[in-house]
Motif scaffolding. Structure first.
Motif: not given
Lengths: 272, 302
Positions: B74-78, B162-163, B245-249
């Motif tokens: 969640f914090w990564t997304a924020v 560099y996503p 949404g990637g790579p990863g998060l």
């Protein structure tokens, strides 16, 4: 408008900037006229013998027509519905303001600031229970709601400039409210209706959050169809470009026509 | 009350249409599709509700919110959301300002150049994701890879290496025209006299820009920033069609996370709680925009 002639360097810079901004679109269009082999060629080909083959193949795919039609239905249908609801609302607020009118208008605008994720889950579940998922009319309904505040605002801002006298004259002559709107207001509101409609069509046509989540094979518009190319790793660039080109061309042209209205409509009068 | 006054009064009263009835359909539809669903979202956010196991429902208090707040995802997304919105804001405002100043000038072909420059705003987000992902940023067949090779560099797999920067670039390309159009509108209300006076006083181009144009644009710029923030907080299709949404998060933003929870994992309660956070985030900005619009509404005809 500025009357000053800029230095030639600045003019050149302006052309250059325009060229860079437009380049990705130009490149997409170019690729749409290539064969698949040329689309992947290295070095990339600027000059080639253009072919309509990819365009033809993209359009004649059995489902392309359906997605195109869904885009038309959802964009035009939603715009028509939004206008149908917005004309009376904007008329009432512009010509018969009450102390509550600014609040009502502001509340309508505030619904546009609601992120779609804030409402999509219940809407999805309700649509599922009503069997409205993958239904293009249900999608059009959502788009109408989504664009309603913009349409109401655009019409309201214009209606306020319409002289009240002509409306009053009609009323004194015994015109009903409906007659007054249809016979007096609408004929002088062509530009406002056109810009509201243009804006609404553009926003609905390009929308993809709702369409990706509420529609599947039957009702999906072009945005969803084009998104399905996201996994086509390299193999169908020309066809992808051709399909995309048809999907964006009408709206780009409409956007060119609607530049000014866009500013007014999307800022709700915050910039004058 | 004189007779005429009474007559006029009764007449206007009689002639006044039923405004409530005229407004009702629009208001009703907005309530049904925006207010009620949001109340339901709030309701779900306090409940255990998984579509894969719909029988097992119940009130769980703040558990869904708690599970977000204690989840690093969640914090990564924020954080991703804020980075995306913040970076795009800075880039589009600066680019928009530069382009607006360029196109404010009078030169032959200005209309055409300006029209070409605003075009990206009208490109369907899904299509712009595909253009950038495939034809420009593809590590083998993309134009950037070819350019890198011509310059003697190793081609870069932009979306893998560099996503977030790639998404920022893509979204900035789309939103720069919006900033430019708004700023251009603001510029055009700048008085010529003021600029002339500055010139007579010996101001150079930079001083003119810094001391006259920028202060004049203060309100325009704040509107650009606020409106863009509200729209950018909902960015979805660009991410969906390019990186998922990637790579990863790396490019999972709040809307994308909610989408994953709701339509990927069918965890309605948890997704609803996330949606409540998203609405709060948007409302923080919306309050200021609405105040500004409200002020303009009160002040005379627009």
């Amino acid at each position: 408008m500025s009357t000053r002639r800029p230095r030639w360097e600045l003019t050149l810079l302006a052309y250059l900037a325009a060229g860079i901004m437009f380049f990705p679109i130009f490149w997409l269009f170019l690729t749409g006229f290539k064969s698949e082999a040329e689309a992947m060629a290295i070095p990339p080909r600027l000059f080639f013998s253009p072919t309509l083959e990819s365009l033809y193949e993209a359009v004649t795919r059995s489902d392309y027509g359906r997605h195109f039609l869904n885009s038309i239905i959802s964009a035009l249908g939603s715009t028509l519905l939004a206008l149908l609801l917005a004309v009376p609302a904007a008329y009432a607020m512009a010509f018969y303001p009450t102390p509550r009118t600014p609040g009502t208008l502001l509340w309508m605008i505030s619904t546009k600031m609601m992120p779609p994720v804030g409402v999509i889950i219940p809407v999805y579940l309700i649509f599922r229970d009503l069997r409205w998922l993958d239904n293009v009319w249900a999608l059009a309904l959502i788009y109408a709601v989504m664009n309603l505040p913009v349409v109401v605002w655009t019409l309201y801002a214009y209606f306020r400039e319409v002289p009240h006298e002509i409306m009053e004259a009609a009323r004194v002559d015994g015109a009903s409210t409906a007659q007054e709107m249809l016979r007096v207001l609408l004929p002088v509101s062509g530009p406002a209706i056109a810009s509201a409609a243009l804006l609404s069509i553009i926003l609905a046509w390009n929308e993809s959050f709702w369409s990706l989540n509420l529609t599947a094979a039957q009702a999906s518009p072009l945005s969803v169809y084009v998104a399905s190319f996201k996994t086509a790793e390299g193999l169908f660039w020309a066809k992808m470009s051709a399909a995309s080109m048809i999907a964006i061309l009408p709206v780009i042209v409409m956007g060119w026509l609607a530049q000014r209205q866009l500013v007014r409509g999307l800022t709700f009068g915050a910039i004058k | 009350m004189t007779q005429t006054q009474a007559l006029v009064r009764s007449k206007t009263y009689r002639l006044r249409p039923n405004t409530a009835a005229l407004l009702a359909p629009a208001i009703l539809l907005l309530v049904v599709f925006t207010q009620i669903p949001f109340v339901l979202t709030l309701y779900y956010s306090f409940r255990r509700f998984n579509l894969l196991n719909p029988e097992r429902q119940g009130f769980v208090g703040l558990e869904n919110f708690h599970s977000h707040l204690t989840d690093p995802i969640f914090w990564t997304a924020v954080q991703n959301t804020l980075v995306l919105v913040g970076s795009v804001l800075v880039i589009t405002v600066l680019m928009g300002l530069a382009l607006a100043v360029l196109f404010y000038q009078d030169f032959p072909g200005r209309g055409l150049a300006r029209t070409l420059a605003i075009s990206p705003f009208f490109v369907m987000p899904v299509v712009s994701a595909l253009i950038w992902k495939n034809m420009l940023m593809h590590p083998v067949y993309g134009l950037f890879a070819w350019l890198a090779q011509r310059l003697g560099q190793e081609p870069i797999d932009w979306l893998a290496a560099y996503p977030m920067q790639s998404i920022v670039l893509m979204v900035s390309w789309q939103w720069t025209p919006f900033a430019m159009l708004l700023i251009l509108t603001g510029l055009q209300s700048l008085s010529k006299e003021q600029l002339e006076a500055a010139k007579i006083d010996g101001a150079n181009a930079w001083q003119e820009f810094r001391y006259i144009i920028v202060p004049h644009l203060a309100q325009t710029l704040s509107v650009v920033v606020m409106l863009e923030t509200i729209f950018l907080l909902t960015i979805f299709a660009e991410i969906y069609a390019s990186t998922s949404g990637g790579p990863g998060l790396a490019t999972t933003t709040l809307p994308y996370l909610i989408y994953l929870k709701a339509f990927g994992e069918y965890r309605i309660g948890v997704a609803a709680a996330g949606a409540v956070f998203a609405v709060i985030l948007a409302n923080i900005v919306a309050i200021f925009v609405l105040r500004l619009i409200g002020r303009n509404l009160q002040g005379g005809r627009t």
